[in-house]
Design an enzyme around this catalytic site. Structure first.
Site, PDB file in Angstrom:
ATOM      1  N   SER A 120      -5.010   4.964  -0.911  1.00 57.29           N
ATOM      2  CA  SER A 120      -3.665   4.570  -0.509  1.00 57.29           C
ATOM      3  C   SER A 120      -3.637   3.373   0.432  1.00 57.29           C
ATOM      4  CB  SER A 120      -2.977   5.756   0.147  1.00 57.29           C
ATOM      5  OG  SER A 120      -3.852   6.324   1.086  1.00 57.29           O
ATOM      6  N   GLY A 127       0.896  -1.150   0.000  1.00 59.35           N
ATOM      7  CA  GLY A 127       0.000   0.000   0.000  1.00 59.35           C
ATOM      8  C   GLY A 127       0.923   1.184   0.000  1.00 59.35           C
ATOM      9  N   CYS A 128       0.418   2.373  -0.226  1.00 54.32           N
ATOM     10  CA  CYS A 128       1.318   3.513  -0.315  1.00 54.32           C
ATOM     11  C   CYS A 128       1.795   3.951   1.061  1.00 54.32           C
ATOM     12  CB  CYS A 128       0.633   4.650  -1.034  1.00 54.32           C
ATOM     13  SG  CYS A 128       1.588   6.153  -1.068  1.00 54.32           S
ATOM     14  N   GLN A 129       0.882   3.973   2.034  1.00 49.06           N
ATOM     15  CA  GLN A 129       1.217   4.632   3.297  1.00 49.06           C
ATOM     16  C   GLN A 129       1.424   3.683   4.460  1.00 49.06           C
ATOM     17  OE1 GLN A 129      -0.921   8.005   4.438  1.00 49.06           O
ATOM     18  NE2 GLN A 129      -0.915   8.918   2.421  1.00 49.06           N
TER      19      GLN A 129
END
Lengths: 422, 137
Positions: free
Chosen positions: B118, B50-52
Site C-alpha cells: 500500500s 498510494g492507498c494509505q
C-alpha cells in the site's frame, strides 16, 4: 446455562495459524474485524467435503448429489436456527455481506425504488453498505433523466448524522424517515468505530412508517447473539469469514413475505423452474436467489463455524471479549497523544485510534515488524474518516482467542513505535 | 556521484543494521530530511496515489539534470521517497532511465516493491521514471 467451558488456551489450540512467529516475533493477530482465523473443525469440514462428499447439488439423482444436497440444506437450517429465523428458506446463501447488499440494492431496489425515491443509510457505514445503494439510486436518475452522468452525486441517499463520539442522531433519523424513504440500511456494529447501534429501536421507528430495514451484521455475528425475529428486521446480512467460517460464503436473511415479492438478482441454472426460449419461470425462495452452483464446501464450513460458536456459553464469550476491549482501551489511554475514534457508550469488538502527529500508516508499519497485525487506513469507510478529519485510524479488533497478554505486547509496540515516530 | 555509487553507499549504510527497527529508524530520519516540495506544488496534480498515505512529487530540470522534491503525510513514506530522491536527484534523465533498481532488494525494501503493497514505492519509482522520460532530450 453455564457451560463454563471457556478456556482461551484451549481455544487457541484450535487455531493453528495463531501459533507462529512473524519477523521472529510471536504473531499477535488483531485484525479480526477484517477476517477471523478459522478453527481446525471448520478447515477439516471443508476439506472433508472435498475428500468424500463433493458433488453438485439439487440436480443429481445419484447418491453423492443427494447427500451433498442434504448437507447443504442442513447448513441452511443451522444458520436459520442460529439467528432464529422462522424458517430455513429465509436464508439465502451468498458470497458474503457485500454480495448480500448488492443483491438487496438490485432486487429490493427494483421492487421498491423508483425515480426520485430515497434510501437511508448512516454516516458510519462502510463502503459495502453505501456504494450499492448510492449507485442504484444514481442509476435510477440516469435512466429517468437520461442526462445525468454516472458518478454524479445522488441527493436521494439520506445519511443519518452522528456525533463526534460516533453515536447516531436518532432525532435526525426520525426527520429522515418523515421524508418517506423506501429502504433503511444500517450497520449493527460499525467496523470503524465499534459503535453498537440501537437497531431494535431504529427498526421499530422505520416500521412506524412501513419502511423495511436492512441490518448489516458483518461485525456482529461472531460477537453477539442475533435474533432476527426479536429485532424484527426485514433483512439481516453477514459474512462467514468474519465469524470463523471460510471465505466466499455468507448470507442474507429476509422475511419470507419480502423474499417472495422480490425479483431474482442473477439468472442461470438452479434458480429456474421451467425454461423455454420464450419464457422462464423461477424457482421458489431461496433458490431463486441462488443462481449457479453455490459454494457448498464453504457453506458446510459456515455450518461448522456456527456450531463452534454455539459450543460456548455466548454470554461468557461476550463478557470475555468486552473485557479485552475494556483492557485495551484502558492500557492505550496512557499513551501520550492518544485519541480514540469512536467513543460511543456501547461499543463492541474493536478499538480505533490515532496518535497526535503520527500517521496511522507509519504506526501500523512499525508495529507489524513487532509481530502485531492491526489494520490501518480508512477501513473502507472513507466518509467516516472525512467526518473525523483524519487520514485513517489504527484499528485493533478482537476475537475470542485473543488474550490480555497479547494486548500488553500490542500496547508496548504502539508505545515504542510512537516514540520512534515522534 | 553516479547513481550506482549512491546506491552502493545506501546499501552499505543499511547493511550496518541487522534489526528492522533500526532500518525503520533510519527511514524515519530520512523522512525528516526529505527535500520538501514547494507548497504551491503540494496539490492533486503532483499526488502519487498510494492507498494509505499521500505522496507529492515535483521535478525540475536544471543544467540537464533533474531535481526532485517531495512530501508525504506519513514519515516512513517520506523516508522512502527521500531514499529515491537521494539516488535520482541531480542525475541526467538518461542515467535515471537506465538505472538498475535492484539495490532496493539489497536493503530489504523488496517487499515494498510488490504492486499490492500500500505504500506505493513502485508508483514512486514509476513517477520518477516518467519525469525522466518527459524531460529526456
Amino acid at each position: 446455562m453455564t457451560l463454563s467451558n471457556f478456556n482461551v488456551n484451549d481455544i487457541r489450540k484450535q487455531f493453528p495459524v495463531l501459533d507462529q512467529q512473524v519477523y521472529g516475533k510471536p504473531l499477535v493477530y488483531f485484525d479480526n474485524a477484517a477476517t477471523t482465523q478459522k478453527p481446525l473443525c471448520v478447515i477439516e469440514r471443508e476439506r472433508d467435503y472435498y475428500l468424500h462428499e463433493n458433488c453438485n447439488i439439487h440436480r443429481g439423482v445419484h447418491y453423492l448429489s443427494q447427500m451433498a444436497t442434504e448437507a447443504y440444506e442442513n447448513a441452511r437450517k443451522t444458520v436459520a436456527q442460529f439467528i432464529n429465523a422462522k424458517q430455513p428458506q429465509e436464508i439465502v446463501f451468498t458470497r458474503g455481506t457485500t454480495e448480500s447488499l448488492n443483491l438487496l440494492a438490485t432486487s429490493l431496489g427494483q421492487l421498491l425504488v423508483g425515480e426520485g425515491d430515497k434510501v437511508v443509510v448512516s454516516a458510519m457505514e462502510h463502503h459495502s453498505n453505501m456504494v450499492p445503494w448510492q449507485q442504484m439510486l444514481m442509476h435510477r436518475s440516469v435512466i429517468s433523466t437520461g442526462a445525468k452522468r454516472s458518478g454524479e452525486i445522488s441527493s436521494n441517499l439520506l445519511v443519518i448524522r452522528m456525533d463526534k463520539k460516533g453515536v447516531l442522531d436518532l432525532n435526525h433519523y426520525e426527520e429522515l424517515l418523515k421524508q418517506r424513504p423506501k429502504i433503511v440500511s444500517i450497520a449493527h456494529i460499525s467496523n470503524t468505530l465499534g459503535t453498537v447501534n440501537p437497531i431494535k429501536e431504529m427498526i421499530a421507528m422505520a416500521h412506524k412508517y412501513d419502511i423495511p430495514v436492512v441490518i448489516d451484521g458483518a461485525q456482529s455475528m461472531a460477537h453477539q447473539v442475533i435474533d432476527v425475529q426479536d429485532l424484527d428486521c426485514d433483512f439481516y446480512v453477514f459474512s462467514g469469514h468474519k465469524m470463523y467460517a471460510p471465505m466466499g460464503i455468507g448470507g442474507l436473511y429476509g422475511k419470507m413475505e419480502w423474499l417472495e415479492k422480490m425479483p431474482p438478482y442473477q439468472f442461470g441454472g438452479e434458480m429456474v423452474d421451467t425454461v423455454s426460449f420464450e419464457k422462464t419461470t423461477f424457482n421458489k425462495v431461496p433458490f431463486k436467489f441462488e443462481a449457479g452452483t453455490p459454494n457448498v464446501g464453504a457453506a458446510l464450513g459456515l455450518e461448522t463455524a456456527v456450531k463452534f460458536i454455539q459450543s460456548f456459553d455466548r454470554q461468557e464469550v461476550e463478557s470475555y471479549e468486552d473485557e479485552l476491549l475494556r483492557y485495551a482501551t484502558e492500557q492505550l489511554s496512557g499513551i501520550e497523544g492518544m485519541r480514540f475514534i469512536g467513543q460511543a457508550p456501547k461499543r463492541n469488538g474493536l478499538v480505533s485510534f490515532v496518535i497526535d502527529g503520527i500517521h496511522p500508516y507509519d504506526l501500523g508499519t512499525i508495529i507489524d515488524k513487532m509481530g502485531v497485525a492491526v489494520r490501518t487506513g480508512h477501513h473502507c469507510a472513507e466518509p467516516v474518516m472525512t467526518f473525523f478529519g483524519i487520514p485513517g485510524t489504527v484499528r485493533a479488533s478482537f476475537a475470542m482467542y485473543n488474550t490480555k497478554e497479547e494486548i500488553d505486547i500490542f500496547v508496548k509496540a504502539v508505545e515504542r513505535a510512537a516514540n520512534m515516530l515522534r | 556521484m553516479t547513481i550506482k555509487e549512491i546506491q552502493d553507499s545506501i546499501v552499505e549504510e543499511f547493511s550496518m543494521f541487522d534489526d528492522w527497527m533500526d532500518r525503520y529508524a533510519m527511514l524515519i530520519e530520512m523522512g525528516k530530511e526529505c527535500p520538501i516540495i514547494d507548497p504551491q506544488y503540494r496539490n492533486d496534480n503532483y499526488l502519487i496515489n498510494g492507498c494509505q498515505s499521500r505522496v507529492w512529487l515535483h521535478a525540475e530540470k536544471r543544467d540537464g539534470k533533474i531535481y526532485f522534491t517531495a512530501d508525504s503525510d506519513a514519515v516512513i513514506t517520506k523516508g522512502i521517497i527521500n531514499l529515491l530522491i537521494k539516488v535520482f536527484s541531480g542525475q541526467t534523465p538518461a542515467d535515471i532511465l537506465a538505472a538498475d533498481m535492484s539495490f532496493l532488494d539489497e536493503i530489504g525494501l523488496k517487499e515494498h516493491l510488490s504492486p499490492t503493497r500500500s505504500n506505493g514505492l513502485l508508483s514512486m519509482v514509476k513517477q520518477m521514471m516518467l519525469y525522466a522520460e518527459v524531460m529526456n532530450g
